[in-house]
Design an enzyme around this catalytic site. Structure first.
Site, PDB file in Angstrom:
ATOM      1  N   ARG A 117       0.838  -1.212   0.000  1.00 20.29           N
ATOM      2  CA  ARG A 117       0.000   0.000   0.000  1.00 20.29           C
ATOM      3  C   ARG A 117       0.874   1.265   0.000  1.00 20.29           C
ATOM      4  O   ARG A 117       0.978   1.958  -0.987  1.00 20.29           O
ATOM      5  CB  ARG A 117      -0.948  -0.037   1.218  1.00 20.29           C
ATOM      6  CG  ARG A 117      -2.055   1.006   1.173  1.00 20.29           C
ATOM      7  CD  ARG A 117      -1.657   2.400   1.595  1.00 20.29           C
ATOM      8  NE  ARG A 117      -1.107   2.469   2.944  1.00 20.29           N
ATOM      9  CZ  ARG A 117      -0.544   3.559   3.460  1.00 20.29           C
ATOM     10  NH1 ARG A 117      -0.441   4.671   2.727  1.00 20.29           N
ATOM     11  NH2 ARG A 117      -0.028   3.558   4.672  1.00 20.29           N
TER      12      ARG A 117
ATOM     13  N   CYS B  58       3.750   9.405   0.622  1.00 17.94           N
ATOM     14  CA  CYS B  58       2.389   9.875   0.370  1.00 17.94           C
ATOM     15  C   CYS B  58       2.421  10.912  -0.747  1.00 17.94           C
ATOM     16  O   CYS B  58       3.060  11.953  -0.617  1.00 17.94           O
ATOM     17  CB  CYS B  58       1.819  10.497   1.647  1.00 17.94           C
ATOM     18  SG  CYS B  58       0.208  11.250   1.401  1.00 17.94           S
TER      19      CYS B  58
ATOM     20  N   ASN C 139       9.470   4.855   2.837  1.00 11.98           N
ATOM     21  CA  ASN C 139       9.207   4.410   4.205  1.00 11.98           C
ATOM     22  C   ASN C 139      10.488   3.858   4.810  1.00 11.98           C
ATOM     23  O   ASN C 139      11.416   3.471   4.084  1.00 11.98           O
ATOM     24  CB  ASN C 139       8.202   3.257   4.193  1.00 11.98           C
ATOM     25  CG  ASN C 139       6.789   3.708   3.934  1.00 11.98           C
ATOM     26  OD1 ASN C 139       6.446   4.084   2.820  1.00 11.98           O
ATOM     27  ND2 ASN C 139       5.967   3.680   4.969  1.00 11.98           N
TER      28      ASN C 139
HETATM   29  P1  HMG Z   1     -13.579  13.734  -2.540  1.00 10.24           P
HETATM   30  O1  HMG Z   1     -13.367  14.140  -3.966  1.00 10.24           O
HETATM   31  O2  HMG Z   1     -13.710  14.807  -1.519  1.00 10.24           O
HETATM   32  O3  HMG Z   1     -14.812  12.721  -2.432  1.00 10.24           O
HETATM   33  O4  HMG Z   1     -12.372  12.782  -2.153  1.00 10.24           O
HETATM   34  P2  HMG Z   1     -16.364  12.981  -2.361  1.00 10.24           P
HETATM   35  O5  HMG Z   1     -16.858  12.331  -1.133  1.00 10.24           O
HETATM   36  O6  HMG Z   1     -16.675  14.436  -2.591  1.00 10.24           O
HETATM   37  O7  HMG Z   1     -16.917  12.154  -3.636  1.00 10.24           O
HETATM   38  C1  HMG Z   1     -16.572  12.534  -4.985  1.00 10.24           C
HETATM   39  C2  HMG Z   1     -16.735  11.334  -5.900  1.00 10.24           C
HETATM   40  O8  HMG Z   1     -15.749  10.355  -5.556  1.00 10.24           O
HETATM   41  C3  HMG Z   1     -18.097  10.617  -5.797  1.00 10.24           C
HETATM   42  O9  HMG Z   1     -18.367  10.082  -7.081  1.00 10.24           O
HETATM   43  C4  HMG Z   1     -17.807   9.475  -4.852  1.00 10.24           C
HETATM   44  O10 HMG Z   1     -18.664   8.366  -5.039  1.00 10.24           O
HETATM   45  C5  HMG Z   1     -16.383   9.120  -5.254  1.00 10.24           C
HETATM   46  P3  HMG Z   1     -19.444  10.773  -8.069  1.00 10.24           P
HETATM   47  O11 HMG Z   1     -20.701  10.818  -7.270  1.00 10.24           O
HETATM   48  O12 HMG Z   1     -18.856  12.135  -8.338  1.00 10.24           O
HETATM   49  O13 HMG Z   1     -19.420   9.849  -9.234  1.00 10.24           O
HETATM   50  N1  HMG Z   1     -15.664   8.487  -4.124  1.00 10.24           N
HETATM   51  C6  HMG Z   1     -15.022   7.322  -4.176  1.00 10.24           C
HETATM   52  N2  HMG Z   1     -14.810   6.436  -5.173  1.00 10.24           N
HETATM   53  C7  HMG Z   1     -14.126   5.314  -4.863  1.00 10.24           C
HETATM   54  N3  HMG Z   1     -13.622   5.039  -3.627  1.00 10.24           N
HETATM   55  C8  HMG Z   1     -13.794   5.905  -2.630  1.00 10.24           C
HETATM   56  C9  HMG Z   1     -14.507   7.098  -2.889  1.00 10.24           C
HETATM   57  N4  HMG Z   1     -14.864   8.152  -2.110  1.00 10.24           N
HETATM   58  C10 HMG Z   1     -15.568   8.980  -2.876  1.00 10.24           C
HETATM   59  N5  HMG Z   1     -13.300   5.629  -1.405  1.00 10.24           N
HETATM   60  C11 HMG Z   1     -11.385  11.032  -0.837  1.00 10.24           C
HETATM   61  C12 HMG Z   1     -12.269  12.276  -0.838  1.00 10.24           C
HETATM   62  C13 HMG Z   1     -11.108  10.678   0.620  1.00 10.24           C
HETATM   63  C14 HMG Z   1     -12.103   9.906  -1.533  1.00 10.24           C
HETATM   64  C15 HMG Z   1     -10.076  11.354  -1.580  1.00 10.24           C
HETATM   65  O14 HMG Z   1      -9.534  12.511  -1.053  1.00 10.24           O
HETATM   66  C16 HMG Z   1      -9.065  10.242  -1.488  1.00 10.24           C
HETATM   67  O15 HMG Z   1      -9.253   9.173  -2.051  1.00 10.24           O
HETATM   68  N6  HMG Z   1      -7.937  10.472  -0.771  1.00 10.24           N
HETATM   69  C17 HMG Z   1      -6.953   9.430  -0.506  1.00 10.24           C
HETATM   70  C18 HMG Z   1      -5.571   9.969  -0.633  1.00 10.24           C
HETATM   71  C19 HMG Z   1      -4.576   8.873  -0.250  1.00 10.24           C
HETATM   72  O16 HMG Z   1      -4.819   7.704  -0.461  1.00 10.24           O
HETATM   73  N7  HMG Z   1      -3.422   9.284   0.296  1.00 10.24           N
HETATM   74  C20 HMG Z   1      -2.394   8.360   0.692  1.00 10.24           C
HETATM   75  C21 HMG Z   1      -2.757   7.527   1.865  1.00 10.24           C
HETATM   76  S1  HMG Z   1      -2.460   8.319   3.417  1.00 10.24           S
HETATM   77  C22 HMG Z   1      -0.778   8.105   3.710  1.00 10.24           C
HETATM   78  O17 HMG Z   1      -0.056   7.693   2.852  1.00 10.24           O
HETATM   79  C23 HMG Z   1      -0.234   8.380   5.095  1.00 10.24           C
HETATM   80  C24 HMG Z   1       0.031   7.104   5.893  1.00 10.24           C
HETATM   81  O18 HMG Z   1       0.942   6.265   5.217  1.00 10.24           O
HETATM   82  C25 HMG Z   1       0.596   7.450   7.277  1.00 10.24           C
HETATM   83  C26 HMG Z   1       1.774   8.436   7.214  1.00 10.24           C
HETATM   84  O19 HMG Z   1       2.766   8.156   6.527  1.00 10.24           O
HETATM   85  O20 HMG Z   1       1.653   9.470   7.889  1.00 10.24           O
HETATM   86  C27 HMG Z   1      -1.261   6.300   6.104  1.00 10.24           C
HETATM   87 MG    MG Z   2       3.113   6.494   5.269  1.00 11.83          MG
END
Ligand code: HMG
Ligand code: MG
Length: 306
Positions: A15, A240, A249
């Protein structure tokens, strides 16, 4: 607090490692890598995320990947779930543990999940509640614990606030993220000392990134305080895409090497681990940044030149 005799390494490579890779890795190769990771003795694998595929194109095949997870009685498979939509996609899958995530700082939270911190709580609350109703464990990531690429310093009080809210929701374990690798060992001890006034130590895992080469030193700082759960990514892949300057990482192979050479048990078979690292290095098509892989690549080159 005594120095740990064993440590639980949680592999987040499939992931966190892959999510930052531009070159799309075919689904079959991801599955083959996960099969190899299971053979190493790793007992916790975060295999994908159910985030929006446009936000993280590399993990758009999460449904396909989880369909082919090798079943193993001792392995826990986890995935990131950002909201209700992600929950719905993950509910009917063999994923054992759901990981919700948010940041301790507004700047990163907004860029990463498009919400303020306050708006995020109710979204995650629903995921935690429904995930738990299915009998699953829930993990809660707190990102930018040691610094934010957008807001700078992050107050420990803010980390405490977010962590307490996640625990109140029912999260079983917190993973504290040094998202952009800015932490130093002294800071790690200071933050953990403050946090454990409010949060039970056994509920805390550490998630370091190695952007500035400090990840192992930070692990040491946490080990000295008796912490035993660490996230890492094989070969040091990762980062990220929504954190400016984020890179690899903490590498599982470097972490395993340090722990095993100090006599701290990890349950990992190093030879299998390095085979799994070779495999993903070949798949991403570039040399991996971990020290173990750099030495391995160098030795191979020298042998080839002989
Ligand atoms: P958004 O655009 O604000 O979503 O994104 P929304 O709720 O306004 O919905 C918009 C559209 O997206 C809708 O579709 C939803 O159905 C669809 P429409 O009606 O327009 O056709 N939608 C989705 N589709 C599929 N799967 C979903 C989903 N949610 C909404 N889950 C959202 C908000 C959270 C989805 C977006 O910002 C996002 O996906 N962000 C993820 C970013 C990410 O993955 N970042 C990396 C992971 S975090 C990390 O790496 C840190 C960590 O490792 C710890 C560290 O290192 O600190 C964990
Ligand atoms: Mg991380």
């Amino acid at each position: 607090m005594s120095f740990p005799k064993e440590v639980f390494i949680k592999e987040v490579g499939p992931r966190d490692g892959l999510q930052n890779e531009k070159k799309l890795i075919p689904t079959e190769q991801k599955i083959a890598w996960i099969e190899k990771l299971v053979q190493t003795g790793l007992r916790y694998l975060e295999v994908t995320s159910f985030v929006h595929p446009k936000w993280i194109p590399q993990l758009a095949d999460s449904e396909q990947v989880v369909k082919h997870l090798p079943s193993h009685p001792d392995v826990t498979y986890a995935a990131l779930i950002p909201n209700r939509k992600g929950l719905e996609r993950a509910l009917d899958t063999p994923i054992h543990e759901f990981s919700v995530f948010m940041s301790a700082s507004e700047g990163h939270n907004k860029r990463n999940i498009n919400k303020t911190i306050d708006e995020t709580y109710s979204v995650l609350e629903e995921v935690v509640k429904e995930g738990k109703a299915t009998g699953r464990n829930i993990r809660g990531y707190v990102s930018t614990v040691f610094g934010c690429p957008y807001d700078g310093d992050v107050a420990v009080s803010q980390v405490v606030k977010v962590s307490e809210r996640l625990l109140e929701m029912g999260v079983d374990e917190l993973s504290l993220g040094d998202t952009i690798g800015v932490a130093n060992p002294r800071q790690v001890q200071q933050v953990l000392y403050e946090l454990t006034k409010y949060i039970p130590q056994e509920k805390i895992a550490l998630h370091f990134h190695n952007t500035r080469g400090m990840a192992l030193a930070n692990v040491w700082a946490a080990l000295e305080m008796g912490f035993t759960i660490f996230d890492s990514s094989l070969g040091g892949l990762g980062g990220c895409p929504y954190a400016k300057g984020a890179s690899g990482n903490l590498a599982t192979d470097d972490l395993n090497h340090m722990l095993e050479s100090m006599g701290v048990e990890t349950g990992i078979q190093t030879s299998q681990l390095m085979k799994a690292a070779d495999f993903i290095q070949e798949a991403v098509g570039k040399s991996l940044p971990s020290h173990q892989m750099q030495i391995r690549n160098q030795m191979r080159k020298e042998e080839d030149n002989r």
